[in-house]
Each structure stands twice: as structure tokens, then as C-alpha cells.
Design a protein around this motif. Structure first.
Motif, short mmCIF file in Angstrom:
data_model
loop_
_atom_site.label_atom_id
_atom_site.label_comp_id
_atom_site.label_asym_id
_atom_site.label_seq_id
_atom_site.Cartn_x
_atom_site.Cartn_y
_atom_site.Cartn_z
N PRO A 108 0.83 -1.21 0.00
CA PRO A 108 0.00 0.00 0.00
C PRO A 108 0.87 1.26 0.00
O PRO A 108 1.85 1.35 0.75
N LEU A 109 0.51 2.21 -0.84
CA LEU A 109 1.31 3.42 -0.95
C LEU A 109 1.34 4.19 0.36
O LEU A 109 2.37 4.77 0.72
N GLU A 110 0.25 4.17 1.12
CA GLU A 110 0.20 4.91 2.38
C GLU A 110 1.23 4.41 3.38
O GLU A 110 1.67 5.16 4.25
N ASP A 111 1.65 3.13 3.25
CA ASP A 111 2.63 2.59 4.19
C ASP A 111 4.00 3.22 4.00
O ASP A 111 4.86 3.11 4.90
N LEU A 112 4.25 3.84 2.86
CA LEU A 112 5.57 4.42 2.59
C LEU A 112 5.61 5.91 2.87
O LEU A 112 6.67 6.54 2.74
N LEU A 113 4.47 6.49 3.25
CA LEU A 113 4.41 7.93 3.43
C LEU A 113 4.64 8.32 4.89
O LEU A 113 4.38 7.53 5.80
N ALA A 114 5.15 9.53 5.08
CA ALA A 114 5.30 10.05 6.44
C ALA A 114 3.93 10.16 7.11
O ALA A 114 2.90 10.27 6.45
N GLU A 115 3.93 10.17 8.43
CA GLU A 115 2.67 10.13 9.17
C GLU A 115 1.80 11.35 8.92
O GLU A 115 0.58 11.27 8.95
N ASP A 116 2.41 12.50 8.67
CA ASP A 116 1.64 13.73 8.50
C ASP A 116 1.26 14.00 7.05
O ASP A 116 0.82 15.10 6.70
N THR A 117 1.40 13.00 6.18
CA THR A 117 1.11 13.21 4.76
C THR A 117 -0.38 13.26 4.50
O THR A 117 -0.86 14.05 3.71
N GLY A 118 -1.15 12.43 5.16
CA GLY A 118 -2.58 12.38 4.92
C GLY A 118 -2.92 11.42 3.79
O GLY A 118 -2.12 10.58 3.38
N GLN A 119 -4.14 11.54 3.29
CA GLN A 119 -4.62 10.64 2.24
C GLN A 119 -4.07 11.07 0.89
O GLN A 119 -4.59 11.97 0.26
N ARG A 139 9.08 7.16 3.61
CA ARG A 139 9.89 6.42 4.58
C ARG A 139 11.05 5.75 3.84
O ARG A 139 10.87 5.18 2.77
N SER A 140 12.22 5.79 4.43
CA SER A 140 13.39 5.18 3.81
C SER A 140 13.71 3.86 4.49
O SER A 140 13.12 3.49 5.52
N ALA A 141 14.64 3.12 3.91
CA ALA A 141 14.98 1.79 4.43
C ALA A 141 15.60 1.85 5.82
O ALA A 141 15.49 0.90 6.60
N ASP A 142 16.26 2.96 6.16
CA ASP A 142 16.90 3.07 7.47
C ASP A 142 15.94 3.55 8.55
O ASP A 142 16.38 3.85 9.68
N GLY A 143 14.67 3.66 8.24
CA GLY A 143 13.68 4.08 9.22
C GLY A 143 13.44 5.57 9.29
O GLY A 143 12.55 6.01 10.01
N GLY A 144 14.21 6.34 8.55
CA GLY A 144 14.03 7.78 8.54
C GLY A 144 13.09 8.22 7.43
O GLY A 144 12.31 7.43 6.90
N LEU A 145 13.20 9.48 7.08
CA LEU A 145 12.38 10.06 6.02
C LEU A 145 13.28 10.64 4.93
O LEU A 145 14.40 11.09 5.20
N THR A 146 12.80 10.59 3.72
CA THR A 146 13.54 11.15 2.61
C THR A 146 13.41 12.67 2.58
O THR A 146 12.64 13.26 3.35
N ASP A 147 14.15 13.30 1.67
CA ASP A 147 13.98 14.73 1.43
C ASP A 147 12.58 14.98 0.86
O ASP A 147 11.98 14.08 0.26
N PRO A 148 12.04 16.17 1.03
CA PRO A 148 10.72 16.46 0.45
C PRO A 148 10.73 16.25 -1.06
O PRO A 148 11.70 16.57 -1.75
N VAL A 149 9.63 15.71 -1.56
CA VAL A 149 9.48 15.44 -2.99
C VAL A 149 8.21 16.14 -3.48
O VAL A 149 7.15 16.01 -2.86
N ALA A 150 8.33 16.87 -4.56
CA ALA A 150 7.17 17.51 -5.18
C ALA A 150 6.53 16.51 -6.14
O ALA A 150 7.10 16.17 -7.18
N LEU A 151 5.34 16.01 -5.77
CA LEU A 151 4.67 14.97 -6.55
C LEU A 151 3.57 15.57 -7.42
O LEU A 151 2.84 16.46 -7.00
N SER A 152 3.48 15.07 -8.62
CA SER A 152 2.34 15.35 -9.48
C SER A 152 1.72 14.02 -9.88
O SER A 152 2.37 12.98 -9.82
N CYS A 153 0.46 14.05 -10.28
CA CYS A 153 -0.28 12.81 -10.48
C CYS A 153 -1.04 12.84 -11.80
O CYS A 153 -1.47 13.88 -12.27
#
Length: 442
Positions: A108-119, A139-153
């Protein structure tokens, strides 16, 4: 003795035990047809297998090509189904998160997102239509978070044209911000370069204007110095007690009478030259290039006259500049910025007619239709119709390399626009270039 076996098929015998040749021939024909059909089926199977292998090879090559393209794309790519489960990602996303591709399939895509990302899926369906971007962290493999990413859909459609999922693309915002800052820096440097070029033209004109009164003052001071030497020698002789005959001879030889008669004019001329220098300095203070200065009401005709006077003062072999201005053209704004615009337009007109024996630049001003209109025209080669719409674009120039940055007209256009007016380019009746400034009156 061995028992002999009848080679004829038993099915060829009739009920009376006799052999039927016709039946035997029919059976043989049937067996031959069966064998032929089996050979055809086998041949078709071989052909289908070869064709299937060729299609499979082509499919594998297409898959390798698509994978190589996805791996080469620097932006991240995420393909999800309608339930928000990941179907495919590219190498850029794996490098960003440090995760393995096998662990992401059906995740699920939501499992890879930071907690404050929302739906994100709700965002995706809405913004796939509206074309908005959203800044998220994974979320990254080391348990941290990646740099901010500007997403378009974008919505992914199936073969029937119905929604089958979403495709998310994005780039780390840090990279975008660095590129944007570099672009802003380069733009600021180019604008500063153009401002320095404008300042250089202004300084050349001011230097020429200052040269006349300063030379006049310097010549008068030199004459006053010689006169003071004569007067001092005459006074020293008188104080030494010379007789009247010697005094009159000295008065004649030192030209004391003409010196005293010339002193008022010299002092008046020196004061006039100093006043002229003071006026020029005061004009420079008024024509400030600071964008932060408050708008003021002023006579545009004075600014135009000063710009005409200074823009061509440092050049030789200039064309004639004709002024046709009313007594007063009241506008409101920054006189220094408008001075910069007018100097730039006049300099361009002078460059256009450079080398022409009949070169002429006409500057006219008037109040028309509730606007203050200023026109600067020349009798040069003019602006070709195919580029007249590009002259205000940044970095566009028709001058040779090293002669212009292509920012002068762009900056001028922005200054006039900020004053609530317009700057237009066109052609005169004789084919020369004409620039028209329209400003709201004060």
C-alpha cells in the motif's frame, strides 16, 4: 509347420467370413487422412510455437527497453492500482528510499508515506484532474524520512479508457530549490549587469556635462591666480614706498586696470560654473535608481530633456535629436526609473541610425485620451515584422555579441508596467522604429 496368418485386416471380412476389398480400401484411405491431419496439426503446433517464441522475445525486448527508460529517468515514478497498491517503481525511487523493488510490489502506498502526509490517494485523484503538485516525504529503508518530494499525479487508463490506477511522478524539492536559486542568482546578475551598463551610459553623459562647467571654473581660477600674482606685486611695490612715477609704470606693465575690470566677470563666471555643477549633482540625487523610493509627481518633460541631454553627450558623430514636448507633462512615479527607460530607448535609437548621414531621432510627448504619451522614433532600418513581438522578451537582442545583453527593453517594459502604463513597439511611416510609452497622468 508354422501357422500362416492372413495379412488382410479382419475388419475387411464380411459376416460370412469373406474378404471385402472395398472396405479395406476405405479403411486405408481413412487412416491416411488421419495421419495427414495429424501432420497438419503438428506442423501448425510447430508454427505456433515459433511465432509464440518470437512474440515472447519481442515482448522481453520491449520490457527491457521500458525498464531501461524508467531506470534512466531521474524523476521518481510510482504506478499504483485503483486500491493504492504499488505495481511498479523506477530506479530513482529505489535510490531515494533505499528499498528493494521486490518488497514494494503490492505494498500500500500509504505505508511508505510520512505520518503527516494524509490521504495521498484522495489527493491524487483530485489533483490528477486539476494538475496540482504536493510536497511529501517517504519512509526510507533506514527508518528515517527522505527529502521532500514535489509529486504530481496522472490517472492511468486501461485498454477500455477506464481509470485503472494512478501514476505519481516527482523530483526532490531540494534539487528544484537549488536549481531555482541558481536561476534567480543568474537572473539577478544579468539584471545587475544591464543596470551597470545603464549606469555606465549615465555616467558618460554626466561626465560630459560636468566637464564643461568644471573646465570653465578651472580656466577662471587659473586666470584669477595670475591676476592675484599681479595685484600682489603691485601692492608690494606700493607698500615698499615707491614714488608715483614708478607706481604708474608698474600699474601699466602689470595691467592692473584691465585686471580689476575683468575680476567681476571672472567671479561671476566661476560662480555660474559652480552653480551648474551643483544643479547636475542635485539632478543626480533626484534621479535615484532606488526602487524603494516613494512615487512622486513630476514633470516628465524635464526628465525627457535631461535624458536626451545625457544619453548622447559622451558620443561623437551623433544623429540629430528633435524634441517636441508641451510645457508640462505631469505624471506620478519614480523619475529615476523613467529616466533609465528613456535613456535606454534613445540609446537604442541612436545605435539604429549610427553611420547614417541623415540620422534623426524624434522625441514627442502629449496628453491624449486621458494618458500621457511619449514617442521615441528614428529613421533607421526599423524592426522586422517577424520579431516585433519578441523585442521585449528577456535576452532577445539583434545587436552583435558583446554589444547588448537583451535585457534593456525587458527591464524597461517591466518599469513602465509597474507604473501602470504600457510600452509598445512599432514602425514609423518611413519604416523606422517607434516606441510608444503610455502613462496614466498624475
Amino acid at each position: 509347420m508354422a501357422q500362416l496368418t492372413d495379412p488382410r485386416p479382419s475388419s475387411a471380412y464380411d459376416f460370412a467370413g469373406g474378404y471385402d476389398p472395398d472396405m479395406a480400401a476405405a479403411q486405408e484411405t481413412a487412416w491416411i487422412e488421419v495421419i495427414r491431419k495429424m501432420e497438419e496439426v503438428y506442423s501448425d503446433l510447430i508454427s505456433y510455437e515459433v511465432e509464440l517464441e518470437e512474440k515472447n522475445t519481442a515482448l522481453e525486448e520491449a520490457q527491457r527497453f521500458i525498464n531501461s527508460v524508467l531506470s534512466a529517468v531521474s524523476d521518481i515514478l510510482i504506478v499504483c492500482d485503483q486500491n493504492g497498491r504499488i505495481q511498479q517503481v523506477n530506479l530513482a525511487f529505489l535510490q531515494l528510499t533505499g528499498l528493494a523493488e521486490v518488497d514494494l510490489f503490492e505494498c500500500p502506498l500509504e505505508d511508505l508515506l510520512a505520518e503527516d502526509t494524509g490521504q495521498l490517494r484522495l489527493f491524487s485523484w483530485i489533483d490528477a484532474v486539476e494538475g496540482h503538485d504536493r510536497e511529501v516525504r517517504f519512509r526510507s529503508a533506514d527508518g528515517g524520512l527522505t527529502d521532500p518530494v514535489a509529486l504530481s499525479c496522472a490517472t492511468r487508463l486501461d485498454h477500455r479508457g477506464l481509470p485503472a490506477g494512478i501514476v505519481l511522478t516527482g523530483r526532490p524539492v531540494g534539487e528544484l530549490r537549488r536549481a531555482y536559486e541558481a536561476l534567480k542568482t543568474a537572473q539577478a546578475q544579468l539584471i545587475q549587469q544591464e543596470k551597470m551598463a545603464s549606469l555606465g551610459r549615465l555616467i558618460a553623459g554626466v561626465a560630459h556635462e560636468l566637464n564643461n562647467p568644471i573646465s570653465f571654473v578651472y580656466g577662471n581660477v587659473h586666470a584669477l591666480s595670475k591676476y592675484s600674482t599681479r595685484i600682489a606685486a603691485y601692492l608690494d611695490a606700493i607698500h615698499a614706498g615707491c614714488d608715483e612715477t614708478e607706481r604708474e609704470a608698474l600699474r601699466a606693465s602689470l595691467r592692473i586696470d584691465s585686471t580689476l575690470a575683468d575680476l567681476p566677470a571672472l567671479m561671476e563666471g566661476t560662480a555660474e560654473g559652480a552653480q551648474r555643477v551643483a544643479d547636475i549633482v542635485r539632478s543626480l540625487k533626484r534621479l535615484s535608481f532606488s526602487a524603494g523610493s516613494k512615487p512622486e509627481e513630476f514633470d516628465l518633460g524635464e526628465v525627457v530633456a535631461k535624458a536626451v541631454q545625457w544619453s548622447g553627450s559622451g558620443k561623437k558623430g551623433l544623429a540629430s535629436i528633435e524634441l517636441d514636448l508641451p510645457d508640462h507633462l505631469a505624471v506620478r512615479g519614480n523619475p529615476g526609473q523613467l529616466h533609465q527607460v528613456i535613456v535606454n530607448l534613445i540609446e537604442n535609437a541612436l545605435d539604429a541610425v549610427a553611420g547614417r548621414p541623415d540620422g534623426r531621432v524624434e522625441v514627442t510627448g502629449k496628453a491624449e485620451g486621458g494618458q500621457t504619451v511619449l514617442t521615441i522614433a528614428d529613421n533607421g532600418p526599423g524592426i522586422p515584422p517577424d520579431i516585433v513581438g519578441k523585442v521585449f522578451d528577456p535576452f532577445f537582442t539583434t545587436k552583435p555579441v558583446g554589444k547588448g545583453t537583451g535585457l534593456g527593453l525587458w527591464i524597461s517594459y517591466g518599469i513602465i508596467r509597474d507604473h501602470g502604463g504600457s510600452l509598445e513597439a512599432g514602425a514609423t511611416a518611413s519604416g523606422g522604429a517607434r516606441f510608444t510609452i503610455s502613462l496614466p497622468p498624475a
